[in-house]
Design a protein around this motif. Sequence first.
Motif, PDB file in Angstrom:
ATOM      1  N   VAL A 135      35.941 -22.069   5.132  1.00 48.44           N
ATOM      2  CA  VAL A 135      37.310 -22.592   5.133  1.00 48.44           C
ATOM      3  C   VAL A 135      37.417 -23.835   6.005  1.00 48.44           C
ATOM      4  O   VAL A 135      38.084 -24.813   5.647  1.00 48.44           O
ATOM      5  CB  VAL A 135      38.294 -21.501   5.611  1.00 48.44           C
ATOM      6  CG1 VAL A 135      39.672 -22.095   5.907  1.00 48.44           C
ATOM      7  CG2 VAL A 135      38.418 -20.415   4.560  1.00 48.44           C
ATOM      8  N   SER A 136      36.739 -23.821   7.142  1.00 52.80           N
ATOM      9  CA  SER A 136      36.780 -24.981   8.019  1.00 52.80           C
ATOM     10  C   SER A 136      36.130 -26.204   7.354  1.00 52.80           C
ATOM     11  O   SER A 136      36.602 -27.329   7.507  1.00 52.80           O
ATOM     12  CB  SER A 136      36.072 -24.663   9.341  1.00 52.80           C
ATOM     13  OG  SER A 136      36.103 -25.767  10.214  1.00 52.80           O
ATOM     14  N   LEU A 137      35.076 -25.959   6.585  1.00 48.88           N
ATOM     15  CA  LEU A 137      34.381 -27.065   5.914  1.00 48.88           C
ATOM     16  C   LEU A 137      35.233 -27.715   4.830  1.00 48.88           C
ATOM     17  O   LEU A 137      35.165 -28.939   4.623  1.00 48.88           O
ATOM     18  CB  LEU A 137      33.073 -26.555   5.302  1.00 48.88           C
ATOM     19  CG  LEU A 137      31.927 -26.270   6.279  1.00 48.88           C
ATOM     20  CD1 LEU A 137      30.780 -25.571   5.558  1.00 48.88           C
ATOM     21  CD2 LEU A 137      31.430 -27.565   6.926  1.00 48.88           C
ATOM     22  N   ILE A 138      36.041 -26.916   4.131  1.00 47.77           N
ATOM     23  CA  ILE A 138      36.800 -27.465   2.992  1.00 47.77           C
ATOM     24  C   ILE A 138      38.259 -27.732   3.330  1.00 47.77           C
ATOM     25  O   ILE A 138      39.038 -28.105   2.456  1.00 47.77           O
ATOM     26  CB  ILE A 138      36.734 -26.503   1.790  1.00 47.77           C
ATOM     27  CG1 ILE A 138      37.489 -25.197   2.095  1.00 47.77           C
ATOM     28  CG2 ILE A 138      35.294 -26.220   1.390  1.00 47.77           C
ATOM     29  CD1 ILE A 138      37.692 -24.299   0.895  1.00 47.77           C
ATOM     30  N   ARG A 139      38.649 -27.549   4.585  1.00 52.14           N
ATOM     31  CA  ARG A 139      40.076 -27.587   4.928  1.00 52.14           C
ATOM     32  C   ARG A 139      40.723 -28.935   4.614  1.00 52.14           C
ATOM     33  O   ARG A 139      41.936 -29.001   4.360  1.00 52.14           O
ATOM     34  CB  ARG A 139      40.274 -27.256   6.405  1.00 52.14           C
ATOM     35  CG  ARG A 139      39.776 -28.297   7.396  1.00 52.14           C
ATOM     36  CD  ARG A 139      39.918 -27.791   8.834  1.00 52.14           C
ATOM     37  NE  ARG A 139      39.729 -28.828   9.828  1.00 52.14           N
ATOM     38  CZ  ARG A 139      38.533 -29.228  10.254  1.00 52.14           C
ATOM     39  NH1 ARG A 139      37.438 -28.661   9.764  1.00 52.14           N
ATOM     40  NH2 ARG A 139      38.426 -30.174  11.157  1.00 52.14           N
ATOM     41  N   SER A 140      39.952 -29.999   4.610  1.00 51.56           N
ATOM     42  CA  SER A 140      40.525 -31.324   4.350  1.00 51.56           C
ATOM     43  C   SER A 140      40.574 -31.663   2.868  1.00 51.56           C
ATOM     44  O   SER A 140      41.149 -32.688   2.481  1.00 51.56           O
ATOM     45  CB  SER A 140      39.714 -32.398   5.082  1.00 51.56           C
ATOM     46  OG  SER A 140      39.704 -32.155   6.479  1.00 51.56           O
ATOM     47  N   TYR A 141      39.972 -30.809   2.039  1.00 53.56           N
ATOM     48  CA  TYR A 141      39.851 -31.134   0.617  1.00 53.56           C
ATOM     49  C   TYR A 141      40.681 -30.227  -0.291  1.00 53.56           C
ATOM     50  O   TYR A 141      40.819 -30.521  -1.479  1.00 53.56           O
ATOM     51  CB  TYR A 141      38.380 -31.035   0.186  1.00 53.56           C
ATOM     52  CG  TYR A 141      37.464 -31.871   1.028  1.00 53.56           C
ATOM     53  CD1 TYR A 141      37.372 -33.246   0.857  1.00 53.56           C
ATOM     54  CD2 TYR A 141      36.685 -31.287   2.028  1.00 53.56           C
ATOM     55  CE1 TYR A 141      36.530 -34.021   1.642  1.00 53.56           C
ATOM     56  CE2 TYR A 141      35.836 -32.044   2.819  1.00 53.56           C
ATOM     57  CZ  TYR A 141      35.766 -33.403   2.624  1.00 53.56           C
ATOM     58  OH  TYR A 141      34.943 -34.169   3.403  1.00 53.56           O
ATOM     59  N   VAL A 142      41.207 -29.131   0.261  1.00 50.54           N
ATOM     60  CA  VAL A 142      41.956 -28.173  -0.555  1.00 50.54           C
ATOM     61  C   VAL A 142      43.449 -28.389  -0.337  1.00 50.54           C
ATOM     62  O   VAL A 142      43.941 -28.277   0.794  1.00 50.54           O
ATOM     63  CB  VAL A 142      41.580 -26.721  -0.196  1.00 50.54           C
ATOM     64  CG1 VAL A 142      42.414 -25.737  -1.010  1.00 50.54           C
ATOM     65  CG2 VAL A 142      40.099 -26.490  -0.446  1.00 50.54           C
ATOM     66  N   PRO A 143      44.209 -28.711  -1.398  1.00 51.96           N
ATOM     67  CA  PRO A 143      45.659 -28.902  -1.234  1.00 51.96           C
ATOM     68  C   PRO A 143      46.358 -27.586  -0.896  1.00 51.96           C
ATOM     69  O   PRO A 143      45.878 -26.500  -1.230  1.00 51.96           O
ATOM     70  CB  PRO A 143      46.100 -29.434  -2.609  1.00 51.96           C
ATOM     71  CG  PRO A 143      45.032 -28.991  -3.553  1.00 51.96           C
ATOM     72  CD  PRO A 143      43.760 -28.968  -2.770  1.00 51.96           C
ATOM     73  N   ASP A 144      47.506 -27.695  -0.249  1.00 53.77           N
ATOM     74  CA  ASP A 144      48.236 -26.506   0.185  1.00 53.77           C
ATOM     75  C   ASP A 144      48.651 -25.608  -0.976  1.00 53.77           C
ATOM     76  O   ASP A 144      48.796 -24.396  -0.810  1.00 53.77           O
ATOM     77  CB  ASP A 144      49.477 -26.915   0.986  1.00 53.77           C
ATOM     78  CG  ASP A 144      49.112 -27.480   2.352  1.00 53.77           C
ATOM     79  OD1 ASP A 144      47.957 -27.254   2.782  1.00 53.77           O
ATOM     80  OD2 ASP A 144      49.958 -28.133   2.977  1.00 53.77           O
TER      81      ASP A 144
END
Length: 230
Positions: free
Chosen positions: A54-63
């Motif tokens: 989750v930390s790795l993809i947190r900037s790429y997954v929209p809310d």
Amino acid sequence: MIKELLIDGLWRKNPALVQVLGLCPLLAVTGSVVNALGLGLATLVVIIGSNIAVSLIRSYVPDTIRLPAFVMIIASLVTCAELLMQAYSFELYQVISLFVSLIVTNCAILGRAEGYARKNTVWLSALDGLFMGLGFLAVLLVLGGMREILGAGTLFDGMELLIPGADHLKVVVFEDYTSFIFAVLPPGAFIGLGLIIAFKNLVDHQISEREKRFAKKVVAGSKRVRVTSS
């Protein structure tokens, strides 16, 4: 920061004792230490892995799709944990397989992914998952140990299910023990967990009272110093 995460995971924000999450598998599998250890290790692996992912993809997954994405990550990791258990400890997996599958719905894991991992770095998220998982595992082991001793008079019975050839680790606490069946039944699990929570609350209360007394002494000492100096 690391010390804070450690204290939060093991004590202040323990997912089982404070947040009271994941109680279904916790209460169901703690009839023995080996079952508790098997589920606890599986949960530990999943929570660390999910926090890192989750930390790795947190900037790429929209809310808008954040929660479904987190659930998919957790489900994938649970599947991996199940496959590993089937490969290396199949007999134990047969005993606790239902509750390993329920790790997907464990709110403690999704809660850490949502509340911490998506806001912090990979390193801190991994540590948070480690300490939260260890806190959950510790409660499983304590409750499992209590119930196994009271219910069967043994400890680490069936350890060979988790570690091949480890049957020599079995400890007979009470010889010729008449089983206390209530301890291994669901009501025994609720009462055991309640006792553990009560003990934690008692310790927290004593710590709080000691801090209050110390603070009063400091205030009284500072007043005396001001009076003397004046």
